[in-house]
Design an enzyme around this catalytic site. Structure first.
Site, PDB file in Angstrom:
ATOM      1  N   ASP A  67     128.038 -48.621  34.882  1.00 20.62           N
ATOM      2  CA  ASP A  67     127.758 -47.489  35.759  1.00 20.62           C
ATOM      3  C   ASP A  67     127.259 -46.302  34.941  1.00 20.62           C
ATOM      4  O   ASP A  67     127.634 -46.145  33.781  1.00 20.62           O
ATOM      5  CB  ASP A  67     129.046 -47.116  36.517  1.00 20.62           C
ATOM      6  N   SER A  74     125.118 -54.735  43.740  1.00 24.13           N
ATOM      7  CA  SER A  74     126.072 -55.012  44.807  1.00 24.13           C
ATOM      8  C   SER A  74     125.350 -55.201  46.141  1.00 24.13           C
ATOM      9  O   SER A  74     124.173 -54.845  46.275  1.00 24.13           O
ATOM     10  CB  SER A  74     127.072 -53.861  44.934  1.00 24.13           C
ATOM     11  N   ASN A  99     123.895 -52.034  47.155  1.00 23.93           N
ATOM     12  CA  ASN A  99     122.802 -51.421  46.381  1.00 23.93           C
ATOM     13  C   ASN A  99     121.431 -51.523  47.052  1.00 23.93           C
ATOM     14  O   ASN A  99     120.482 -50.836  46.654  1.00 23.93           O
ATOM     15  CB  ASN A  99     122.717 -52.020  44.969  1.00 23.93           C
TER      16      ASN A  99
HETATM   17  C1  FPP Z   1     124.598 -48.391  37.614  1.00 23.13           C
HETATM   18  O1  FPP Z   1     123.940 -47.231  37.296  1.00 23.13           O
HETATM   19  C2  FPP Z   1     123.993 -49.627  37.172  1.00 23.13           C
HETATM   20  C3  FPP Z   1     123.358 -50.523  37.978  1.00 23.13           C
HETATM   21  C4  FPP Z   1     122.878 -50.277  39.329  1.00 23.13           C
HETATM   22  C5  FPP Z   1     123.198 -51.878  37.489  1.00 23.13           C
HETATM   23  C6  FPP Z   1     121.916 -52.102  36.788  1.00 23.13           C
HETATM   24  C7  FPP Z   1     122.170 -52.495  35.418  1.00 23.13           C
HETATM   25  C8  FPP Z   1     121.198 -52.599  34.537  1.00 23.13           C
HETATM   26  C9  FPP Z   1     119.796 -52.326  34.871  1.00 23.13           C
HETATM   27  C10 FPP Z   1     121.495 -53.050  33.190  1.00 23.13           C
HETATM   28  C11 FPP Z   1     120.743 -54.302  32.906  1.00 23.13           C
HETATM   29  C12 FPP Z   1     121.200 -55.409  33.753  1.00 23.13           C
HETATM   30  C13 FPP Z   1     120.550 -56.601  33.881  1.00 23.13           C
HETATM   31  C14 FPP Z   1     121.193 -57.688  34.641  1.00 23.13           C
HETATM   32  C15 FPP Z   1     119.252 -56.863  33.249  1.00 23.13           C
HETATM   33  P1  FPP Z   1     123.728 -46.220  38.498  1.00 23.13           P
HETATM   34  O2  FPP Z   1     122.300 -46.283  38.882  1.00 23.13           O
HETATM   35  O3  FPP Z   1     124.711 -46.490  39.590  1.00 23.13           O
HETATM   36  O4  FPP Z   1     124.059 -44.855  37.795  1.00 23.13           O
HETATM   37  P2  FPP Z   1     124.561 -43.522  38.497  1.00 23.13           P
HETATM   38  O5  FPP Z   1     125.933 -43.811  39.062  1.00 23.13           O
HETATM   39  O6  FPP Z   1     124.600 -42.543  37.377  1.00 23.13           O
HETATM   40  O7  FPP Z   1     123.563 -43.180  39.549  1.00 23.13           O
END
Ligand code: FPP
Length: 261
Positions: free
Chosen positions: A38, A83, A86
């Site tokens: 996160d 998720s 998402n």
């Molecule tokens: C949360 O950050 C992370 C994600 C939505 C997951 C995505 C993960 C990656 C891109 C890492 C690489 C993964 C793979 C499988 C290649 P957020 O956007 O929720 O951050 P915030 O809470 O600060 O908005």
């Protein structure tokens, strides 16, 4: 999983002041470590960058976390990548993430071969774009014979959906006469979850300071130790991973009983 101590020591040289490899007991590394990654968006915003830059930077952290897990001898390493909630993000961010999952997986196949890593997915992959689904299938096929660490990505994953799916499958088996209601115990139920056959996580790490489960592995985390760090995911390093394990090893897990392990 067997630890190559020489490689591990080389990997963990140049320690910062507060933590070193000698702070953890290599005989008590958690078998299954899971991470809620996160803070990509906030990491980017803090630098005046687009949120997408945070996701791109997050890929480097993920690669390092996979390598760290292998070096430390973890059996199962899982991450929450996307998720069921998402999908509500702006379409361009969803598209970027789906593309990033596919390209990252393709790029990292040599690493999975080199480290004998077996891939697995938690979640409903049918709803993913074809490119992403095809690459995921390729990853599964290419690593099917690997016997080292299992690396599981939760993509289009939601725990309530998973539990509902399990209940529906079991209900169908009862209706068809393949199971009786009395047959349905925790073991049967666990066999119908995406995590079937895997040990439950012993340690769950969440980055960026949030103290929520966010619909992640609700069944499997029943006895899991949590470690929350304020570090944003793109800044998470092998040293943060070690700090989490040191903290984990300092706790007494009782599983509801009174005898400390
Ligand atoms: C949360 O950050 C992370 C994600 C939505 C997951 C995505 C993960 C990656 C891109 C890492 C690489 C993964 C793979 C499988 C290649 P957020 O956007 O929720 O951050 P915030 O809470 O600060 O908005």
């Amino acid at each position: 999983m067997l630890i190559d101590e020489e490689k591990l020591r080389a990997y963990y040289s140049q320690a910062p002041e507060d933590i070193s490899l000698t702070d953890v007991d290599l005989a008590r590394i958690p078998r299954h470590v899971s991470i809620i990654m996160d803070g990509n968006g906030r990491w980017a915003q803090a630098r005046g960058l687009d949120r997408s830059e945070g996701h791109v930077a997050g890929v480097d952290s993920l690669r390092e976390a996979v390598t760290t897990s292998v070096r430390l001898g973890v059996d199962v390493f899982s991450v929450y990548a996307f998720s069921t909630e998402n999908w509500r993000r702006p379409q361009h961010e969803v598209d970027l993430l789906m593309h990033l999952f596919a390209t990252t997986l393709l790029n990292e196949l040599p690493l999975f071969h080199q480290e004998n890593v077996k891939l697995r997915f938690f979640g409903d992959l049918v709803a993913l774009p074809e490119e992403t689904r095809d690459v995921f299938q390729e990853g599964l096929d290419e690593t099917a014979d690997h016997t080292g660490m299992t690396f599981a990505l939760a993509v289009n994953y939601g725990s309530r959906a998973e539990i509902t799916k399990a209940a529906r499958e079991i209900a169908e088996l009862v209706v068809s006469g393949d199971l009786t209601p009395e047959d349905v115990d925790e073991g049967v139920f666990a066999d119908h979850l995406y995590t079937a056959g895997l040990p439950d996580p012993e340690l769950l790490i969440r980055t960026s300071g949030e103290q929520r489960l966010s619909n992640y592995l609700l069944w499997q985390l029943a006895y899991t130790e949590f470690f929350v760090t304020d570090t944003y995911w793109p800044d998470f390093t092998r040293w943060d991973y070690l700090r989490a394990i040191r903290d984990f090893q300092g706790r007494h897990r009782r599983f509801g009983g009174v005898v400390s392990k």
